[in-house]
Design an enzyme around this catalytic site. Structure first.
Site, PDB file in Angstrom:
ATOM      1  N   GLY A   1       1.742 -36.937 -36.776  1.00 35.46           N
ATOM      2  CA  GLY A   1       0.494 -36.710 -35.938  1.00 35.46           C
ATOM      3  C   GLY A   1       0.781 -37.333 -34.582  1.00 35.46           C
TER       4      GLY A   1
ATOM      5  N   HIS B   1       2.244 -34.338 -29.113  1.00 29.58           N
ATOM      6  CA  HIS B   1       2.508 -34.432 -27.740  1.00 29.58           C
ATOM      7  C   HIS B   1       3.245 -33.074 -27.371  1.00 29.58           C
ATOM      8  CE1 HIS B   1       6.436 -35.750 -28.837  1.00 29.58           C
ATOM      9  NE2 HIS B   1       6.055 -36.829 -29.243  1.00 29.58           N
TER      10      HIS B   1
ATOM     11  N   HIS C   1       6.131 -31.947 -29.877  1.00 26.17           N
ATOM     12  CA  HIS C   1       5.743 -31.288 -31.019  1.00 26.17           C
ATOM     13  C   HIS C   1       5.210 -29.703 -30.510  1.00 26.17           C
ATOM     14  CE1 HIS C   1       4.751 -35.773 -32.197  1.00 26.17           C
ATOM     15  NE2 HIS C   1       5.568 -35.306 -33.081  1.00 26.17           N
TER      16      HIS C   1
ATOM     17  N   GLY D   1      12.669 -32.246 -33.245  1.00 23.26           N
ATOM     18  CA  GLY D   1      13.375 -32.544 -31.937  1.00 23.26           C
ATOM     19  C   GLY D   1      14.496 -33.492 -31.869  1.00 23.26           C
ATOM     20  N   GLN D   2      15.487 -32.929 -30.877  1.00 18.07           N
ATOM     21  CA  GLN D   2      16.728 -33.641 -30.800  1.00 18.07           C
ATOM     22  C   GLN D   2      16.416 -35.102 -30.271  1.00 18.07           C
ATOM     23  OE1 GLN D   2      19.624 -32.113 -27.990  1.00 18.07           O
ATOM     24  NE2 GLN D   2      20.073 -34.173 -27.493  1.00 18.07           N
ATOM     25  N   LYS D   3      15.328 -35.689 -30.148  1.00 12.75           N
ATOM     26  CA  LYS D   3      15.198 -36.949 -29.496  1.00 12.75           C
ATOM     27  C   LYS D   3      15.414 -37.868 -30.647  1.00 12.75           C
ATOM     28  CE  LYS D   3      11.708 -40.362 -28.721  1.00 12.75           C
ATOM     29  NZ  LYS D   3      11.347 -40.615 -30.130  1.00 12.75           N
TER      30      LYS D   3
END
Ligand code: PAF
Length: 282
Positions: free
Chosen positions: A31, A34, A37, A147-149
């Site tokens: 959740g 941002h 996502h 995500g790659q983050k």
């Protein structure tokens, strides 16, 4: 768009789609959606017949002193945002649905889960792989998007899927950044204005390391010192880890060659920041 709260209902919907031959794109989240996502949801929308976004703050992946209670929760806002990107179903189970009484099975990717972030947050990745494997069984996705983050998380999930022969494709999409380069994260909502200004240094330190590599630097120790020096110019930032690792095995590299991942973790007040950059050393 529908919000489904019950596991049984989610399984039924997924089975119905599968019987009709529809493909399912799945974006697992905790959740506080941002732009990062939303970029995953857009890719799922482009590539699949049905899009499911899960919203579940997974207690198993938080340590006893971490921010589980403080983690931002706003399901109506998340559902609105997911709907605006064409999501078909938001799956938002309660913890008692995901882990009913007596549930005690855990999924763990050994080795990879204990290094780097895993060494600083014992049990974290076991919580992640347990919930992601459970979600995969419930949602039955064709493709799941990450995500790659969260670089290490993505590497561990890929490994789990490969080892358990799970019938799902894992897609890892580029980190989405703010204007100053800060990687978007749900946790940044808790940064003060001053902290937020200082947080941008993480990305500047990473790109400075990348520039140094392109200028011929091949010594990982010198690079780590360079990153650390830059980050510490911001007085409130505490460096927790800087690692230069092989992009696949996440083993620290002795010499810079091939594809490497530069990973950084730092604490800023009560918030933990992580970021990374992939560099091809030619
Ligand atoms: O990256 C996250 O938000 C979480 O770790 C995930 C993959 C949704 C599992 O809870």
């Amino acid at each position: 768009m529908r919000v489904i709260r019950r596991v049984k209902e989610m399984v039924k919907a997924a089975e119905r789609w599968r019987r009709r031959g529809a493909t399912i794109g799945f974006v697992p989240t905790m959740g506080a959606l941002h732009e990062g996502h939303l970029s995953l949801i857009r890719a799922a929308r482009r590539e699949h017949d049905v899009v499911v976004v899960s919203v579940f703050v997974n207690p198993l992946q938080f340590g006893p002193t971490e921010d589980f209670a403080r983690y931002p929760r706003d399901l109506p806002r998340d559902a609105r945002l997911a709907a605006s990107e064409g999501t078909d179903v938001v799956f938002a189970p309660e913890a008692s649905e995901m882990y009913p009484a007596g549930c005690c099975t855990r999924v763990e990717v050994e080795g990879l889960s204990h290094r780097l972030e895993g060494a600083m947050r014992p049990g974290h990745f076991r919580g992640v792989t347990t919930v992601v494997a459970t979600l995969f069984h419930i949602v039955q996705p064709t493709t799941a998007y990450f995500g790659q983050k969260d670089y290490q998380q993505a590497a561990i999930i890929k490994r789990m899927v490969q080892d358990l022969r799970l019938p799902v494709r894992v897609r890892v999409l580029p980190t989405i950044r703010e204007l100053d380069g800060l990687a978007m994260s749900s946790r940044h909502a808790s940064l003060s204005q001053t902290e937020r200004r200082q947080a941008g240094v993480l990305f500047r330190a990473l790109t400075s390391a990348e520039d140094a590599i392109h200028d011929g630097e091949r010594d990982p120790h010198r690079l780590r010192r360079r990153i650390s020096r830059l980050i510490q110019q911001q007085p409130r930032l505490r460096v927790q880890a800087i690692a230069i690792v092989d992009a696949v095995t996440l083993e620290p590299v002795k010499a810079l060659t091939g594809r490497v991942a530069i990973l950084v973790a730092a604490r800023l007040g009560r918030t933990r920041l992580i970021d990374n950059l992939l560099v091809d050393v030619t």
